[in-house]
Design an enzyme around this catalytic site. Structure first.
Site, PDB file in Angstrom:
ATOM      1  N   GLY A  38     -10.495   1.579   4.071  1.00 52.62           N
ATOM      2  CA  GLY A  38      -9.500   2.648   4.121  1.00 52.62           C
ATOM      3  C   GLY A  38      -8.754   2.701   5.436  1.00 52.62           C
ATOM      4  O   GLY A  38      -7.740   3.384   5.561  1.00 52.62           O
ATOM      5  N   GLY A  39      -9.282   2.006   6.463  1.00 51.68           N
ATOM      6  CA  GLY A  39      -8.553   1.888   7.725  1.00 51.68           C
ATOM      7  C   GLY A  39      -8.385   3.191   8.492  1.00 51.68           C
ATOM      8  O   GLY A  39      -9.182   4.128   8.366  1.00 51.68           O
ATOM      9  N   CYS A  41      -6.102   5.781   8.533  1.00 51.08           N
ATOM     10  CA  CYS A  41      -5.815   7.078   7.908  1.00 51.08           C
ATOM     11  C   CYS A  41      -7.091   7.735   7.400  1.00 51.08           C
ATOM     12  O   CYS A  41      -7.365   8.900   7.648  1.00 51.08           O
ATOM     13  CB  CYS A  41      -4.806   6.889   6.762  1.00 51.08           C
ATOM     14  SG  CYS A  41      -4.452   8.419   5.903  1.00 51.08           S
ATOM     15  N   HIS A 439      11.325  33.016  -5.254  1.00 48.27           N
ATOM     16  CA  HIS A 439      11.090  34.038  -4.232  1.00 48.27           C
ATOM     17  C   HIS A 439       9.648  34.516  -4.317  1.00 48.27           C
ATOM     18  O   HIS A 439       9.140  34.712  -5.412  1.00 48.27           O
ATOM     19  CB  HIS A 439      12.021  35.237  -4.459  1.00 48.27           C
ATOM     20  CG  HIS A 439      11.704  36.380  -3.541  1.00 48.27           C
ATOM     21  ND1 HIS A 439      12.066  36.381  -2.213  1.00 48.27           N
ATOM     22  CD2 HIS A 439      11.019  37.545  -3.768  1.00 48.27           C
ATOM     23  CE1 HIS A 439      11.633  37.499  -1.653  1.00 48.27           C
ATOM     24  NE2 HIS A 439      10.991  38.221  -2.569  1.00 48.27           N
TER      25      HIS A 439
HETATM   26  C1  LIG Z   1      -5.134  10.534  15.007  1.00 49.42           C
HETATM   27  C2  LIG Z   1      -4.131  10.026  14.007  1.00 49.42           C
HETATM   28  C3  LIG Z   1      -3.598  10.891  13.070  1.00 49.42           C
HETATM   29  C4  LIG Z   1      -2.678  10.432  12.136  1.00 49.42           C
HETATM   30  N1  LIG Z   1      -2.159  11.317  11.242  1.00 49.42           N
HETATM   31  C5  LIG Z   1      -1.242  10.882  10.343  1.00 49.42           C
HETATM   32  C6  LIG Z   1      -0.699  11.776   9.389  1.00 49.42           C
HETATM   33  O1  LIG Z   1      -1.016  12.953   9.365  1.00 49.42           O
HETATM   34  N2  LIG Z   1       0.188  11.296   8.491  1.00 49.42           N
HETATM   35  C7  LIG Z   1       0.573   9.980   8.492  1.00 49.42           C
HETATM   36  O2  LIG Z   1       1.377   9.581   7.655  1.00 49.42           O
HETATM   37  N3  LIG Z   1       0.066   9.114   9.388  1.00 49.42           N
HETATM   38  C8  LIG Z   1      -0.835   9.532  10.309  1.00 49.42           C
HETATM   39  N4  LIG Z   1      -1.363   8.647  11.198  1.00 49.42           N
HETATM   40  C9  LIG Z   1      -0.934   7.239  11.137  1.00 49.42           C
HETATM   41  C10 LIG Z   1      -1.676   6.506  10.011  1.00 49.42           C
HETATM   42  O3  LIG Z   1      -3.061   6.703  10.129  1.00 49.42           O
HETATM   43  C11 LIG Z   1      -1.343   5.036  10.041  1.00 49.42           C
HETATM   44  O4  LIG Z   1       0.051   4.887  10.092  1.00 49.42           O
HETATM   45  C12 LIG Z   1      -1.858   4.324   8.814  1.00 49.42           C
HETATM   46  O5  LIG Z   1      -3.243   4.479   8.671  1.00 49.42           O
HETATM   47  C13 LIG Z   1      -1.497   2.836   8.934  1.00 49.42           C
HETATM   48  O6  LIG Z   1      -2.088   2.151   7.914  1.00 49.42           O
HETATM   49  P1  LIG Z   1      -2.040   0.596   7.838  1.00 49.42           P
HETATM   50  O7  LIG Z   1      -1.969   0.320   6.385  1.00 49.42           O
HETATM   51  O8  LIG Z   1      -0.995   0.006   8.674  1.00 49.42           O
HETATM   52  O9  LIG Z   1      -3.418   0.062   8.467  1.00 49.42           O
HETATM   53  P2  LIG Z   1      -4.741   0.745   8.915  1.00 49.42           P
HETATM   54  O10 LIG Z   1      -5.018   1.985   8.178  1.00 49.42           O
HETATM   55  O11 LIG Z   1      -4.786   0.796  10.384  1.00 49.42           O
HETATM   56  O12 LIG Z   1      -5.828  -0.295   8.396  1.00 49.42           O
HETATM   57  C14 LIG Z   1      -5.920  -1.603   8.872  1.00 49.42           C
HETATM   58  C15 LIG Z   1      -7.267  -2.163   8.491  1.00 49.42           C
HETATM   59  O13 LIG Z   1      -7.302  -3.563   8.804  1.00 49.42           O
HETATM   60  C16 LIG Z   1      -8.581  -3.884   9.310  1.00 49.42           C
HETATM   61  N5  LIG Z   1      -8.440  -5.106  10.108  1.00 49.42           N
HETATM   62  C17 LIG Z   1      -7.733  -5.245  11.259  1.00 49.42           C
HETATM   63  N6  LIG Z   1      -7.803  -6.531  11.677  1.00 49.42           N
HETATM   64  C18 LIG Z   1      -8.564  -7.204  10.782  1.00 49.42           C
HETATM   65  C19 LIG Z   1      -8.988  -8.543  10.672  1.00 49.42           C
HETATM   66  N7  LIG Z   1      -8.624  -9.470  11.556  1.00 49.42           N
HETATM   67  N8  LIG Z   1      -9.786  -8.879   9.635  1.00 49.42           N
HETATM   68  C20 LIG Z   1     -10.141  -7.959   8.711  1.00 49.42           C
HETATM   69  N9  LIG Z   1      -9.758  -6.663   8.760  1.00 49.42           N
HETATM   70  C21 LIG Z   1      -8.979  -6.300   9.784  1.00 49.42           C
HETATM   71  C22 LIG Z   1      -8.955  -2.665  10.118  1.00 49.42           C
HETATM   72  O14 LIG Z   1     -10.349  -2.590  10.287  1.00 49.42           O
HETATM   73  C23 LIG Z   1      -8.424  -1.521   9.251  1.00 49.42           C
HETATM   74  O15 LIG Z   1      -9.405  -1.069   8.358  1.00 49.42           O
HETATM   75  C24 LIG Z   1      -2.292   9.071  12.133  1.00 49.42           C
HETATM   76  C25 LIG Z   1      -2.854   8.182  13.065  1.00 49.42           C
HETATM   77  C26 LIG Z   1      -3.748   8.648  13.995  1.00 49.42           C
HETATM   78  C27 LIG Z   1      -4.332   7.674  14.982  1.00 49.42           C
END
Ligand SMILES: Cc1cc2nc3c(=O)[nH]c(=O)nc-3n(C[C@H](O)[C@H](O)[C@H](O)COP(=O)(O)OP(=O)(O)OC[C@H]3O[C@@H](n4cnc5c(N)ncnc54)[C@H](O)[C@@H]3O)c2cc1C
Length: 457
Positions: A38-39, A41, A439
């Site tokens: 789930g990364g 987010c 409203h």
């Molecule tokens: C504190 C905080 C609050 C946030 N709040 C919001 C919000 O309210 N609303 C919003 O829209 N956005 C918010 N964001 C931003 C949002 O979380 C990110 O934009 C979003 O999660 C990006 O998703 P992504 O798909 O790019 O990758 P990510 O969710 O970052 O996932 C990438 C995945 O790839 C994996 N990975 C990386 N390298 C490798 C590798 N070499 N091999 C295998 N796996 C790997 C990682 O472990 C990770 O699980 C927030 C961010 C933070 C830090």
């Protein structure tokens, strides 16, 4: 060597849906995750922080009980239970993503760190995987700038903040932007003393000046200390805590606290991906270079989500998935440049944002109109006793289309979509004035506000 139709690296906001799309089309797909499913987010970003924001909001309202006609006595925060609630909500999503992927036919889930070996092979756990199409969804992490003393103090980031089950006595938040402000307000509401240290002349420097100012007032009214123009920031240990030094115009030139959170931006997870072996180009900050349909410079390899630098939100990453999937499976030639900027800042009250900022409108040279309306005159806000903020809408004087809007106030993160959808429809703002709204809501004021448009200066 194992062969697949597609390989997806990372289980962020784009990868899992794309894996399901490939699998559903009868293709074999491998999806690789090195950390938590789930990364960002799900595990350290939106979901856990918005769960904590919800606890902070409930605590804040409870403290205001007398205004609403009830007494609670002293509101005592049990931070371990706050964390347990956050862990449960976040854990549910994390498990949901993993179960979904593992239960998907044609989808092979691999846990480990993936690295490119060539343009069509990836190595993970010493095993070589090969596919004709590879999708990179590796996201980003908190930036840790090389400021003096940073490696001498036990600093926190958005990730390590997820593990703390105690209340910092005095939390210093370095960075007055989106992530920093959300943590600052929630920890203030949990009971910490909080100081924000920001390098720039105002908070959330990308926003319009009136928004920065209003947000500052909201946070200061809750007792958060704000230090702006903090140049040359350095960190040092002091007693059992930390001191943040800065060379600013204002005194004092240091703040002493018990804990420090670094919230000074994000970096893409691309330096350990073996991109050079596949010849994949990045910009100087490490973001993978993509075209309007998210293809890298190497045919057969795409980059989605935060790692391509084209968005920094969950919805932009998911929208990347939709663009790639529609191009590949539906021959629907969607493009990133069709996307209208939209996001929210989840302080309380929230800021909902869409389209252009004031500065962008000025740079565009368009003739524009603007209307601004204080939330204190919105009856729904008044009834709920939550009157901070304002609504601002800018429209193009010639086309009558909405250029941009900001709703800082109760429901701002939801109400903004009324304007966003009209922007996607490329309809004039006048359609909103012909719609009957419910409203009492915040949205019912949009036609009234649009009747007050005047020249944008
Ligand atoms: C504190 C905080 C609050 C946030 N709040 C919001 C919000 O309210 N609303 C919003 O829209 N956005 C918010 N964001 C931003 C949002 O979380 C990110 O934009 C979003 O999660 C990006 O998703 P992504 O798909 O790019 O990758 P990510 O969710 O970052 O996932 C990438 C995945 O790839 C994996 N990975 C990386 N390298 C490798 C590798 N070499 N091999 C295998 N796996 C790997 C990682 O472990 C990770 O699980 C927030 C961010 C933070 C830090």
């Amino acid at each position: 060597m194992k062969h697949f139709d597609a390989i997806i690296i990372g289980t962020g906001q784009a990868g899992p849906s794309l894996a399901a799309r490939f699998a559903g089309a009868g293709k074999t797909v491998a999806i690789i995750e090195r950390n938590k499913f789930g990364g960002t987010c799900v595990n350290t970003g939106c979901i856990p922080t918005k769960t904590l924001v919800a606890s902070a909001y409930a605590i804040h309202v409870a403290r205001r009980g007398a205004e609403y006609g009830f007494a609670t006595g002293d509101v005592r925060v049990d931070i371990k239970r706050v964390k347990a609630r956050k862990d449960a909500v976040s854990g549910r999503s994390n498990k949901g993503v993993e179960d979904w992927l593992r239960g998907t036919k044609n989808c092979t889930v691999i846990q480990g760190h993936a690295r490119f070996q060539s343009t069509n092979t990836v190595v993970v756990n010493d095993e070589v995987l090969q596919a004709g199409q590879i999708f990179i969804n590796v996201g980003g992490r908190a930036s840790v700038p090389d400021m003096p003393g940073v490696h001498e103090v036990p600093f926190l980031t958005n990730s390590s903040m997820m593990d703390i089950d105690f209340l910092p006595e005095h939390l210093i938040v370095v960075g007055g932007s989106y992530v920093g402000l959300e943590f600052a307000q929630m920890y203030r509401r949990f009971g910490s003393q909080v100081t924000i240290v920001e390098m720039g002349p105002r908070l959330i420097g990308r926003e319009d000046e009136d928004i920065s100012q209003a947000v500052r007032e909201i946070l200061e009214a809750e007792g958060i200390q704000i230090r702006l123009n903090a140049k040359c920031i350095s960190l040092a240990k002091r007693d059992s805590g930390v001191v943040v030094r800065m060379d600013c115009n204002d005194d004092p030139k240091e703040v002493a606290g018990t804990h420090v959170l670094l919230a000074v931006g994000r970096v893409p997870n691309t330096s350990d991906l073996g991109l050079d072996r596949a010849g994949i180009a990045t910009d100087r900050r490490g973001y993978i270079t993509v075209d309007d349909q998210l293809q890298t410079n190497v045919p057969g390899i795409w980059a989605l989500g935060d790692c391509n630098g084209r968005g920094a939100f969950t919805h932009t990453s998911y929208n990347d998935y939709e663009i790639v999937a529609d191009n590949l499976f539906n021959a629907d030639h969607r493009r990133v440049s069709d996307r209208i900027q939209a996001y929210a800042l989840y302080i309380d009250p929230p800021l909902g944002r869409c389209g252009m900022t004031d500065a962008e409108i000025r740079t565009s040279g368009r003739r524009a109109l603007v209307a601004k309306y204080p939330m204190v005159r919105v009856s729904r806000a008044y009834e709920k006793g939550e009157t901070q903020g304002f609504i601002k809408i800018c429209v193009d004087a010639e086309t009558e289309q909405i250029l941009g809007a900001a709703i800082l106030g109760i429901g701002g993160d939801e109400v903004i979509h009324v304007l966003l959808d009209v922007m996607y429809a490329k309809a004039p703002y006048t359609v909103i004035q012909r719609a009957m709204h419910i409203h009492p809501t915040v949205a019912e004021y949009l036609p009234t506000i649009l009747a007050k448009l005047e020249p944008f200066v």
